[in-house]
Enzyme design. Structure first.
Site, PDB file in Angstrom:
ATOM      1  N   THR B   1     -82.701 -24.633 -69.640  1.00 45.73           N
ATOM      2  CA  THR B   1     -81.519 -24.111 -70.353  1.00 45.73           C
ATOM      3  C   THR B   1     -80.258 -24.836 -69.876  1.00 45.73           C
ATOM      4  OG1 THR B   1     -82.533 -21.946 -70.473  1.00 45.73           O
ATOM      5  CG2 THR B   1     -80.166 -22.026 -70.818  1.00 45.73           C
ATOM      6  N   ARG B  29     -91.765 -15.714 -78.826  1.00 49.37           N
ATOM      7  CA  ARG B  29     -90.899 -15.177 -77.768  1.00 49.37           C
ATOM      8  C   ARG B  29     -89.526 -15.849 -77.776  1.00 49.37           C
ATOM      9  NH1 ARG B  29     -87.970 -17.242 -73.137  1.00 49.37           N
ATOM     10  NH2 ARG B  29     -87.700 -15.504 -71.681  1.00 49.37           N
ATOM     11  N   GLY B  53     -81.803 -18.086 -66.803  1.00 52.18           N
ATOM     12  CA  GLY B  53     -82.646 -17.322 -65.887  1.00 52.18           C
ATOM     13  C   GLY B  53     -83.776 -16.657 -66.638  1.00 52.18           C
ATOM     14  N   GLY B  55     -85.002 -14.660 -69.040  1.00 52.93           N
ATOM     15  CA  GLY B  55     -84.333 -14.175 -70.245  1.00 52.93           C
ATOM     16  C   GLY B  55     -84.496 -12.712 -70.557  1.00 52.93           C
TER      17      GLY B  55
END
Lengths: 176, 134
Positions: B1, B29, B53, B55
């Site tokens: 991310t 997901r 992190g 999620g």
């Protein structure tokens, strides 16, 4: 007014032993380029969205980070990408989720915010909107990297060894 | 991310996040990155936040908007709001990761409760900082 910028490239259980000096230098160099390019956009007086997009696109195009090129693999060996952007002036926002062939997901999120009445578009619908916006569309394999492919094999091996879905807690892969 | 938060010359706060999500994810997901209020949030009256992190926790605890709300309603500083959510709310719940955040004064906070987060910033004085580990 004065300007400022911060960027991140992901968090996790990172250890200095996990990477060589050369790899660390590559990360530092790419972070430096992204934060500096975004800052230049701000100094030029352009809107914050342009700076956010500039900095994030540099990291989307780098194989080092889990976004765009270098994204992790799904269980089925593909890449499903997500992105969002929000402006604090009128609390306007845009997001795309589960997209596979949009080269820059952050640009797609920005277009959702500025060119649609919606906040979030997903999967095929988001892809159809991106095509309508004439955004650059690519093959999903553009996002492939060997390192992430190996991480997928490791994760799948662990999934098979776990006794139940509840106990299956991912290792470092759980981090975005 | 990956993510970015900025204060621009017009005094606007903007946040953005982009991700490949979670390795070996299935069933469509989705994590916090595309969820406004969870992985991305911006409000000129408080702050702009981008998160990274685990999620599921960032969604359940609506981390990005919680940090801004603590500034707006509890009158916390950016540093205190961001550190409280990451270390005192998320970590005890089992949520791991971090955020980058910026406020209308150009102050920057980059707390994380893992051993590392790739991060960089240029503050309102032009000072550059780049880090990987704690």
């Amino acid at each position: 007014s004065s300007v400022a910028i911060a960027i991140h490239g992901g968090a996790g259980t990172l250890s200095p032993d996990d990477m060589t000096d050369a790899q660390r230098a590559e990360y530092i160099s790419t972070l430096q380029t992204a934060v500096t390019e975004g800052y230049k956009v701000l100094l030029a007086g352009e809107p914050g969205e342009a700076a956010v997009i500039r900095a994030i696109q540099i990291m989307e195009m780098s194989p080092l980070f889990n976004a765009g090129i270098g994204a992790v693999y799904t269980f089925d060996g593909e890449h499903e990408l997500d992105a969002s952007i929000m402006n604090g002036r009128e609390l306007n926002a845009g997001a795309v989720s589960g997209v596979k062939t949009i080269k820059s997901p952050i640009m797609a999120a920005y277009r959702v915010m500025t060119e649609s009445p919606h906040v979030m578009l997903s999967a095929e619908g988001a892809e159809a909107f991106a095509r309508q916006q004439a955004l650059e569309m690519v093959d999903n394999t553009l996002f492939n990297t060997q390192r992430r492919y190996e991480a997928l094999q490791k994760a799948k091996a662990r999934m098979q060894s776990e006794t139940s879905a509840v106990e299956w807690r991912q290792g470092n892969e759980r981090f975005g | 991310t990956v993510g970015a938060v900025v204060l621009d010359k017009q005094g606007n706060l903007v946040a953005g996040t982009s991700t490949g999500g979670m390795t070996a994810k299935r069933f469509g997901r989705i994590g916090d990155s595309p969820i406004i209020g969870a992985g991305t949030y911006a409000d000129n009256t408080s702050c702009a936040v981008s998160a990274t992190g685990h999620g599921e926790y960032f969604i359940r605890y609506h981390v990005a908007s919680d940090i801004c709300a603590r500034m707006k309603y509890a009158k916390m500083s950016l540093h205190d709001a961001a550190n409280t959510v990451i270390h005192d709310v998320l970590l005890p719940a089992g949520g791991t990761g971090g955020v980058i955040a910026i406020d209308a004064g150009g102050n920057v906070a980059m707390p994380f409760n893992t051993s590392g987060m790739y991060r960089a910033s240029i503050d309102k004085h032009g000072n550059v900082s780049i880090g990987i580990y704690k």
